[in-house]
Design a protein around this motif. Structure first.
Motif, PDB file in Angstrom:
ATOM      1  N   GLY A 132       0.814  -1.220   0.000  1.00  0.00           N
ATOM      2  CA  GLY A 132       0.000   0.000   0.000  1.00  0.00           C
ATOM      3  C   GLY A 132       0.846   1.268   0.000  1.00  0.00           C
ATOM      4  O   GLY A 132       0.647   2.149  -0.845  1.00  0.00           O
ATOM      5  N   PRO A 133       1.817   1.386   0.921  1.00  0.00           N
ATOM      6  CA  PRO A 133       2.646   2.589   0.934  1.00  0.00           C
ATOM      7  C   PRO A 133       3.480   2.759  -0.344  1.00  0.00           C
ATOM      8  O   PRO A 133       3.627   3.872  -0.844  1.00  0.00           O
ATOM      9  CB  PRO A 133       3.558   2.398   2.150  1.00  0.00           C
ATOM     10  N   ALA A 134       4.018   1.669  -0.880  1.00  0.00           N
ATOM     11  CA  ALA A 134       4.830   1.770  -2.105  1.00  0.00           C
ATOM     12  C   ALA A 134       3.965   2.196  -3.288  1.00  0.00           C
ATOM     13  O   ALA A 134       4.370   3.056  -4.082  1.00  0.00           O
ATOM     14  CB  ALA A 134       5.512   0.432  -2.397  1.00  0.00           C
ATOM     15  N   PHE A 135       2.780   1.617  -3.392  1.00  0.00           N
ATOM     16  CA  PHE A 135       1.870   1.996  -4.479  1.00  0.00           C
ATOM     17  C   PHE A 135       1.493   3.472  -4.354  1.00  0.00           C
ATOM     18  O   PHE A 135       1.551   4.226  -5.329  1.00  0.00           O
ATOM     19  CB  PHE A 135       0.616   1.115  -4.446  1.00  0.00           C
ATOM     20  N   ALA A 136       1.139   3.888  -3.145  1.00  0.00           N
ATOM     21  CA  ALA A 136       0.762   5.286  -2.915  1.00  0.00           C
ATOM     22  C   ALA A 136       1.920   6.232  -3.235  1.00  0.00           C
ATOM     23  O   ALA A 136       1.717   7.306  -3.815  1.00  0.00           O
ATOM     24  CB  ALA A 136       0.301   5.476  -1.466  1.00  0.00           C
ATOM     25  N   VAL A 146       1.100   1.967 -12.989  1.00  0.00           N
ATOM     26  CA  VAL A 146       1.635   1.141 -11.917  1.00  0.00           C
ATOM     27  C   VAL A 146       0.671  -0.007 -11.643  1.00  0.00           C
ATOM     28  O   VAL A 146      -0.531   0.201 -11.478  1.00  0.00           O
ATOM     29  CB  VAL A 146       1.833   1.951 -10.610  1.00  0.00           C
ATOM     30  N   LYS A 147       1.213  -1.213 -11.604  1.00  0.00           N
ATOM     31  CA  LYS A 147       0.434  -2.401 -11.249  1.00  0.00           C
ATOM     32  C   LYS A 147       1.069  -3.034 -10.020  1.00  0.00           C
ATOM     33  O   LYS A 147       2.289  -2.973  -9.819  1.00  0.00           O
ATOM     34  CB  LYS A 147       0.416  -3.426 -12.385  1.00  0.00           C
ATOM     35  N   ALA A 148       0.238  -3.658  -9.215  1.00  0.00           N
ATOM     36  CA  ALA A 148       0.690  -4.367  -8.022  1.00  0.00           C
ATOM     37  C   ALA A 148       0.462  -5.852  -8.238  1.00  0.00           C
ATOM     38  O   ALA A 148      -0.646  -6.266  -8.587  1.00  0.00           O
ATOM     39  CB  ALA A 148      -0.080  -3.890  -6.796  1.00  0.00           C
ATOM     40  N   LEU A 149       1.503  -6.646  -8.066  1.00  0.00           N
ATOM     41  CA  LEU A 149       1.382  -8.092  -8.215  1.00  0.00           C
ATOM     42  C   LEU A 149       0.648  -8.637  -6.996  1.00  0.00           C
ATOM     43  O   LEU A 149       1.136  -8.531  -5.868  1.00  0.00           O
ATOM     44  CB  LEU A 149       2.762  -8.734  -8.354  1.00  0.00           C
TER      45      LEU A 149
END
Length: 170
Positions: A132-136, A146-149
């Motif tokens: 969550g923090p890295a995506f934000a 940006v995609k999150a695996l």
């Protein structure tokens, strides 16, 4: 009679306090108000449209002719050294201020429309403190693709044990 009135006002006060807490918790940006400038957003703060499955990423990496995404591991360095997706870069733990600083440094000079995939896999998605923090952080830096695996259980179970290629070391 006076006792009943006190109980009624006490009940109203508690109800008002509970509503205030719920409203405050739901305020936009509230997840970004962690200590030391670190987001407290959970992996659940990442929209489903910004998530990708291990199978989808594996297929993308195997497809020829397409520009491969920039892959960033945003979990622990120990996990990265043990096993990571080949070609990925260690970007620091998203749950720590130093990790977010490292992530920001890794993205200097990278075009804002570059396809980026972040992953962690330290623990189940529902408990991951890093995603969550890295995506934000990436979104706040202006990155638009940006995609999150989505690793439901962890990196070992959802990537390595599925037979997808792994690398080890720095």
């Amino acid at each position: 009679m006076l006792m009943r009135a006190r109980r009624s006002w006490c009940g109203v006060w508690w109800l008002a306090a509970a509503v205030a807490v719920l409203v405050f918790a739901a305020m936009p940006g509230r997840a970004q108000m962690g200590g030391m400038g670190v987001s407290t957003a959970s992996a659940f703060s990442i929209p489903a449209t910004a998530q990708m499955t291990p199978a989808a990423l594996h297929a993308l990496l195997q497809a020829g002719g397409k520009q491969k995404p920039m892959m960033l591991q945003v979990g622990s360095h120990v996990l990265f050294q043990e096993a990571h997706i080949p070609g990925s870069v260690y970007a620091g733990p998203g749950a720590e201020a130093s990790g977010l600083e490292r992530l920001e440094s890794a993205m200097k000079g990278v075009p804002k429309n570059r396809f980026v995939v972040i992953y962690c896999g330290c623990c189940p998605w529902s408990h991951c403190p890093n995603m969550g923090p890295a995506f934000a952080k990436l979104r706040s830096l202006g990155f638009t693709h940006v995609k999150a695996l989505y690793l439901a259980h962890n990196f070992g179970a959802d990537w390595a044990h599925a037979g997808y290629q792994v690398a080890s070391g720095n």
